[in-house]
Design a protein around this motif. Structure first.
Motif, PDB file in Angstrom:
ATOM      1  N   ILE A  93      36.891  -0.156 -12.323  1.00 48.87           N
ATOM      2  CA  ILE A  93      38.336  -0.229 -12.553  1.00 48.87           C
ATOM      3  C   ILE A  93      38.570  -1.301 -13.608  1.00 48.87           C
ATOM      4  O   ILE A  93      38.140  -2.447 -13.458  1.00 48.87           O
ATOM      5  CB  ILE A  93      39.099  -0.568 -11.257  1.00 48.87           C
ATOM      6  CG1 ILE A  93      38.850   0.506 -10.192  1.00 48.87           C
ATOM      7  CG2 ILE A  93      40.582  -0.739 -11.527  1.00 48.87           C
ATOM      8  CD1 ILE A  93      39.347   1.889 -10.540  1.00 48.87           C
ATOM      9  N   VAL A  94      39.252  -0.922 -14.678  1.00 49.58           N
ATOM     10  CA  VAL A  94      39.466  -1.798 -15.823  1.00 49.58           C
ATOM     11  C   VAL A  94      40.959  -1.985 -16.051  1.00 49.58           C
ATOM     12  O   VAL A  94      41.715  -1.006 -16.043  1.00 49.58           O
ATOM     13  CB  VAL A  94      38.837  -1.186 -17.103  1.00 49.58           C
ATOM     14  CG1 VAL A  94      39.070  -2.077 -18.312  1.00 49.58           C
ATOM     15  CG2 VAL A  94      37.357  -0.918 -16.894  1.00 49.58           C
ATOM     16  N   THR A  95      41.388  -3.236 -16.227  1.00 50.35           N
ATOM     17  CA  THR A  95      42.759  -3.481 -16.667  1.00 50.35           C
ATOM     18  C   THR A  95      42.698  -3.725 -18.169  1.00 50.35           C
ATOM     19  O   THR A  95      41.919  -4.546 -18.644  1.00 50.35           O
ATOM     20  CB  THR A  95      43.400  -4.683 -15.949  1.00 50.35           C
ATOM     21  OG1 THR A  95      42.571  -5.831 -16.108  1.00 50.35           O
ATOM     22  CG2 THR A  95      43.582  -4.395 -14.470  1.00 50.35           C
ATOM     23  N   SER A  96      43.494  -2.985 -18.901  1.00 51.48           N
ATOM     24  CA  SER A  96      43.471  -3.054 -20.353  1.00 51.48           C
ATOM     25  C   SER A  96      44.905  -3.077 -20.864  1.00 51.48           C
ATOM     26  O   SER A  96      45.572  -2.040 -20.877  1.00 51.48           O
ATOM     27  CB  SER A  96      42.727  -1.837 -20.905  1.00 51.48           C
ATOM     28  OG  SER A  96      42.682  -1.882 -22.305  1.00 51.48           O
ATOM     29  N   GLU A  97      45.360  -4.265 -21.233  1.00 49.18           N
ATOM     30  CA  GLU A  97      46.737  -4.473 -21.661  1.00 49.18           C
ATOM     31  C   GLU A  97      47.718  -3.924 -20.639  1.00 49.18           C
ATOM     32  O   GLU A  97      47.905  -4.486 -19.591  1.00 49.18           O
ATOM     33  CB  GLU A  97      46.979  -3.875 -23.047  1.00 49.18           C
ATOM     34  CG  GLU A  97      46.521  -4.750 -24.166  1.00 49.18           C
ATOM     35  CD  GLU A  97      47.029  -4.265 -25.509  1.00 49.18           C
ATOM     36  OE1 GLU A  97      47.324  -3.063 -25.675  1.00 49.18           O
ATOM     37  OE2 GLU A  97      47.137  -5.110 -26.404  1.00 49.18           O
ATOM     38  N   ASN A  98      48.284  -2.763 -20.907  1.00 51.19           N
ATOM     39  CA  ASN A  98      49.331  -2.215 -20.036  1.00 51.19           C
ATOM     40  C   ASN A  98      48.853  -1.027 -19.206  1.00 51.19           C
ATOM     41  O   ASN A  98      49.649  -0.237 -18.730  1.00 51.19           O
ATOM     42  CB  ASN A  98      50.532  -1.790 -20.876  1.00 51.19           C
ATOM     43  CG  ASN A  98      50.188  -0.694 -21.864  1.00 51.19           C
ATOM     44  OD1 ASN A  98      49.032  -0.298 -21.990  1.00 51.19           O
ATOM     45  ND2 ASN A  98      51.181  -0.194 -22.567  1.00 51.19           N
ATOM     46  N   ALA A  99      47.534  -0.904 -19.011  1.00 49.84           N
ATOM     47  CA  ALA A  99      46.999   0.258 -18.302  1.00 49.84           C
ATOM     48  C   ALA A  99      45.934  -0.137 -17.283  1.00 49.84           C
ATOM     49  O   ALA A  99      45.305  -1.183 -17.402  1.00 49.84           O
ATOM     50  CB  ALA A  99      46.387   1.240 -19.299  1.00 49.84           C
ATOM     51  N   ILE A 100      45.762   0.742 -16.298  1.00 53.33           N
ATOM     52  CA  ILE A 100      44.631   0.642 -15.381  1.00 53.33           C
ATOM     53  C   ILE A 100      43.803   1.895 -15.612  1.00 53.33           C
ATOM     54  O   ILE A 100      44.309   3.022 -15.576  1.00 53.33           O
ATOM     55  CB  ILE A 100      45.082   0.524 -13.917  1.00 53.33           C
ATOM     56  CG1 ILE A 100      45.846  -0.799 -13.728  1.00 53.33           C
ATOM     57  CG2 ILE A 100      43.866   0.565 -12.990  1.00 53.33           C
ATOM     58  CD1 ILE A 100      46.347  -1.041 -12.319  1.00 53.33           C
ATOM     59  N   ILE A 101      42.510   1.681 -15.889  1.00 51.71           N
ATOM     60  CA  ILE A 101      41.597   2.744 -16.275  1.00 51.71           C
ATOM     61  C   ILE A 101      40.467   2.817 -15.254  1.00 51.71           C
ATOM     62  O   ILE A 101      39.992   1.785 -14.780  1.00 51.71           O
ATOM     63  CB  ILE A 101      41.011   2.456 -17.679  1.00 51.71           C
ATOM     64  CG1 ILE A 101      42.135   2.367 -18.706  1.00 51.71           C
ATOM     65  CG2 ILE A 101      39.960   3.486 -18.069  1.00 51.71           C
ATOM     66  CD1 ILE A 101      41.738   1.704 -20.003  1.00 51.71           C
TER      67      ILE A 101
END
Length: 168
Positions: free
Chosen positions: A59-67
């Protein structure tokens, strides 16, 4: 190159680590049988990474998203985005039904004057839970600007900090 360990594959053959690279994160897989490694995914502008070996999910948080990234299938999916919002420290519940995360910012939608406000009403300033698709966003803390630090293995407690102190 420095690489932070994040977990093992279910069979114990592959170990995964993440390395900060430019303005993002690189996921590497080390094969303990062949003594080789390879980069298996790159995430631009990543703020945080958590690995869940039972589900083979990163689970990755990338700026304004969760991927999410499935290490078995190499499938990369954006679970949800919150425009104009900085998302950090996302934790996936063991049953994969919800995500707990820190969000700071605004989605750009104006507040409705005189109307009862929703738990977030377009302005994110704290710790939230939601479905993995971004549905049912609910604010978990009353402290403005609270930031999630960690969640206990049973997900019954969370360590978070405010601007002045730490709380459980």
């Amino acid at each position: 190159e420095a690489c932070d360990f994040v977990g093992w594959s279910e069979d114990g053959i592959i170990s995964y680590c993440v390395a900060k690279k430019n303005n993002g994160v690189e996921l590497k897989a080390f094969n303990s049988e062949t003594h080789s490694y390879k980069t298996i995914a790159l995430f631009d502008k990543a703020a945080g990474v958590k690995y869940y070996p039972e589900q083979s999910l990163l689970i990755v948080t990338s700026e304004n998203a969760i991927i999410s990234f499935n290490t078995k299938t190499a499938q990369k999916d954006t679970l949800f985005t919150l425009p104009k919002t900085n998302i950090q420290n996302a934790f996936l519940l063991p049953d994969i039904s919800k995500i707990i995360f820190t969000a700071l910012g605004s989605d750009g939608n104006p507040r409705t004057q005189g109307a009862e406000q929703s738990p977030y009403d377009g302005v994110y300033q704290g710790i939230y839970s939601s479905g993995v698709d971004g549905s049912n966003i609910y604010k978990l803390t009353q402290q403005t600007g609270a930031s999630l630090v960690s969640v206990s293995p049973d997900f019954k407690k969370a360590l978070y900090k405010s601007q002045t102190d730490y709380f459980i």
